[in-house]
Write a protein that holds these residues in place. Structure first.
Motif, mmCIF file in Angstrom:
data_model
loop_
_atom_site.group_PDB
_atom_site.id
_atom_site.type_symbol
_atom_site.label_atom_id
_atom_site.label_comp_id
_atom_site.label_asym_id
_atom_site.label_seq_id
_atom_site.Cartn_x
_atom_site.Cartn_y
_atom_site.Cartn_z
ATOM 1 N N PRO A 48 0.801 -1.225 0.000
ATOM 2 C CA PRO A 48 0.000 0.000 0.000
ATOM 3 C C PRO A 48 0.832 1.272 0.000
ATOM 4 O O PRO A 48 0.363 2.320 -0.438
ATOM 5 C CB PRO A 48 -0.831 -0.107 1.280
ATOM 6 C CG PRO A 48 -0.233 -1.200 2.081
ATOM 7 C CD PRO A 48 0.548 -2.068 1.157
ATOM 8 N N ASP A 49 2.056 1.197 0.464
ATOM 9 C CA ASP A 49 2.950 2.357 0.465
ATOM 10 C C ASP A 49 4.105 2.169 -0.518
ATOM 11 O O ASP A 49 5.176 2.744 -0.339
ATOM 12 C CB ASP A 49 3.483 2.606 1.881
ATOM 13 C CG ASP A 49 2.371 2.978 2.841
ATOM 14 O OD1 ASP A 49 1.472 3.749 2.438
ATOM 15 O OD2 ASP A 49 2.377 2.489 3.984
ATOM 16 N N GLY A 50 3.914 1.313 -1.523
ATOM 17 C CA GLY A 50 4.928 1.086 -2.545
ATOM 18 C C GLY A 50 5.996 0.080 -2.157
ATOM 19 O O GLY A 50 7.001 -0.049 -2.838
ATOM 20 N N GLU A 51 5.781 -0.675 -1.070
ATOM 21 C CA GLU A 51 6.762 -1.657 -0.616
ATOM 22 C C GLU A 51 6.981 -2.739 -1.686
ATOM 23 O O GLU A 51 6.043 -3.148 -2.361
ATOM 24 C CB GLU A 51 6.295 -2.368 0.669
ATOM 25 C CG GLU A 51 5.966 -1.468 1.825
ATOM 26 C CD GLU A 51 4.497 -1.072 1.861
ATOM 27 O OE1 GLU A 51 4.034 -0.709 2.955
ATOM 28 O OE2 GLU A 51 3.818 -1.113 0.816
ATOM 29 N N ASP A 92 -3.087 -8.116 -5.813
ATOM 30 C CA ASP A 92 -2.822 -6.702 -6.112
ATOM 31 C C ASP A 92 -3.978 -5.813 -5.663
ATOM 32 O O ASP A 92 -3.765 -4.753 -5.068
ATOM 33 C CB ASP A 92 -2.577 -6.503 -7.617
ATOM 34 C CG ASP A 92 -1.205 -6.962 -8.054
ATOM 35 O OD1 ASP A 92 -0.287 -7.032 -7.211
ATOM 36 O OD2 ASP A 92 -1.043 -7.260 -9.258
ATOM 37 N N LYS A 93 -5.201 -6.248 -5.931
ATOM 38 C CA LYS A 93 -6.384 -5.456 -5.546
ATOM 39 C C LYS A 93 -6.439 -5.304 -4.027
ATOM 40 O O LYS A 93 -6.728 -4.224 -3.513
ATOM 41 C CB LYS A 93 -7.638 -6.160 -6.055
ATOM 42 C CG LYS A 93 -8.901 -5.369 -5.869
ATOM 43 C CD LYS A 93 -10.082 -6.065 -6.521
ATOM 44 C CE LYS A 93 -9.876 -5.985 -8.020
ATOM 45 N NZ LYS A 93 -10.982 -6.505 -8.809
ATOM 46 N N THR A 94 -6.150 -6.383 -3.293
ATOM 47 C CA THR A 94 -6.198 -6.333 -1.829
ATOM 48 C C THR A 94 -5.099 -5.435 -1.276
ATOM 49 O O THR A 94 -5.339 -4.646 -0.359
ATOM 50 C CB THR A 94 -6.088 -7.757 -1.251
ATOM 51 O OG1 THR A 94 -7.165 -8.536 -1.774
ATOM 52 C CG2 THR A 94 -6.151 -7.752 0.262
ATOM 53 N N LEU A 95 -3.903 -5.508 -1.827
ATOM 54 C CA LEU A 95 -2.809 -4.645 -1.373
ATOM 55 C C LEU A 95 -3.082 -3.187 -1.710
ATOM 56 O O LEU A 95 -2.711 -2.284 -0.960
ATOM 57 C CB LEU A 95 -1.482 -5.094 -1.995
ATOM 58 C CG LEU A 95 -0.948 -6.438 -1.508
ATOM 59 C CD1 LEU A 95 0.236 -6.874 -2.360
ATOM 60 C CD2 LEU A 95 -0.567 -6.380 -0.032
ATOM 61 N N ASP A 96 -3.747 -2.942 -2.829
ATOM 62 C CA ASP A 96 -4.002 -1.579 -3.280
ATOM 63 C C ASP A 96 -5.171 -0.927 -2.540
ATOM 64 O O ASP A 96 -5.108 0.246 -2.171
ATOM 65 C CB ASP A 96 -4.287 -1.596 -4.785
ATOM 66 C CG ASP A 96 -4.437 -0.204 -5.364
ATOM 67 O OD1 ASP A 96 -3.608 0.668 -5.035
ATOM 68 O OD2 ASP A 96 -5.384 0.021 -6.144
ATOM 69 N N ARG A 97 -6.256 -1.697 -2.284
ATOM 70 C CA ARG A 97 -7.475 -1.096 -1.749
ATOM 71 C C ARG A 97 -7.863 -1.576 -0.355
ATOM 72 O O ARG A 97 -8.807 -1.055 0.238
ATOM 73 C CB ARG A 97 -8.643 -1.379 -2.700
ATOM 74 C CG ARG A 97 -8.443 -0.760 -4.051
ATOM 75 C CD ARG A 97 -9.609 -0.919 -5.005
ATOM 76 N NE ARG A 97 -10.773 -1.577 -4.500
ATOM 77 C CZ ARG A 97 -11.558 -2.371 -5.220
ATOM 78 N NH1 ARG A 97 -11.285 -2.598 -6.479
ATOM 79 N NH2 ARG A 97 -12.631 -2.935 -4.685
ATOM 80 N N GLY A 98 -7.159 -2.559 0.167
ATOM 81 C CA GLY A 98 -7.541 -3.141 1.452
ATOM 82 C C GLY A 98 -7.147 -2.294 2.653
ATOM 83 O O GLY A 98 -6.359 -1.366 2.547
ATOM 84 N N LYS A 99 -7.740 -2.652 3.792
ATOM 85 C CA LYS A 99 -7.346 -2.048 5.068
ATOM 86 C C LYS A 99 -6.193 -2.866 5.611
ATOM 87 O O LYS A 99 -6.294 -4.091 5.735
ATOM 88 C CB LYS A 99 -8.509 -2.076 6.055
ATOM 89 C CG LYS A 99 -9.552 -1.043 5.809
ATOM 90 C CD LYS A 99 -10.515 -1.023 6.971
ATOM 91 C CE LYS A 99 -11.382 0.211 6.863
ATOM 92 N NZ LYS A 99 -12.239 0.365 8.023
ATOM 93 N N CYS A 100 -5.110 -2.182 5.964
ATOM 94 C CA CYS A 100 -3.908 -2.877 6.405
ATOM 95 C C CYS A 100 -3.543 -2.497 7.827
ATOM 96 O O CYS A 100 -3.721 -1.345 8.234
ATOM 97 C CB CYS A 100 -2.743 -2.559 5.477
ATOM 98 S SG CYS A 100 -3.051 -2.996 3.747
ATOM 99 N N GLY A 101 -3.038 -3.471 8.560
ATOM 100 C CA GLY A 101 -2.568 -3.232 9.914
ATOM 101 C C GLY A 101 -1.375 -4.114 10.200
ATOM 102 O O GLY A 101 -1.278 -5.230 9.684
ATOM 103 N N SER A 102 -0.456 -3.603 11.004
ATOM 104 C CA SER A 102 0.766 -4.336 11.323
ATOM 105 C C SER A 102 0.727 -4.886 12.734
ATOM 106 O O SER A 102 0.178 -4.270 13.639
ATOM 107 C CB SER A 102 1.986 -3.428 11.177
ATOM 108 O OG SER A 102 2.117 -3.026 9.837
#
Length: 154
Positions: A48-51, A92-102
């Motif tokens: 999501p941040d270009g990683e 790709d869709k999930t990484l681009d539009r999903g909610k992410c948490g670490s």
């Protein structure tokens, strides 16, 4: 009265734990996956941040011990894969539009969507790490650990 079973002294440099009277106590070790690891990159994705998030061929599961990468996805979630081209698009869709948490060194992205390439799927999770493992010899992160549909008529 003094209890010998409650008192232990750790000698960290040697990785040995000694009981009160000097008897060695074996340290608990996590089971390791005996399957070989293929560090080659199956496909490249971006977080999501270009990683840089390679999907490595990886390692198959061994009984209750998870592997990672494409081999883990196939051995743990293979019945959900309509095709690898669909799976890669949905990652790709999930990484681009999903909610992410670490949590620790792992990041989980979740997406609910009715537009997945796998039309039987309604939601996907992708778990990745940016941790670099020197065994890969390519200086890239381990990358995608797993990806699976958690709402699927698969």
């Amino acid at each position: 009265m003094f209890s010998a079973t409650k008192k232990r002294v750790g000698i960290t440099a040697l990785g040995i734990t000694l009981g009160l009277f000097g008897a060695a106590v074996a340290p608990a070790q996590a089971a390791t996956n005996p399957n070989p690891i293929d560090w080659s990159v199956y496909s490249t994705h971006f977080g999501p941040d270009g990683e840089d998030l390679p999907l490595r061929v990886g390692q198959k599961d061994a009984a209750s011990i998870d592997g990672f990468g494409k081999r883990h996805i196939e051995s743990g979630h293979g019945d959900q894969i309509s095709s690898w081209s669909n799976m890669k698009r949905d990652i790709d869709k999930t990484l681009d539009r999903g909610k992410c948490g670490s949590k620790g060194s792992k990041t989980t992205c979740k997406l609910q969507s009715n537009t997945f390439s796998n039309v039987r799927a309604g939601a996907m999770k992708v778990v990745f790490t940016e941790r670099v493992d020197s065994r890969s010899k390519d200086h890239r992160p381990v990358g995608i650990i797993t990806a699976y549909y958690y709402d699927c008529g698969c």
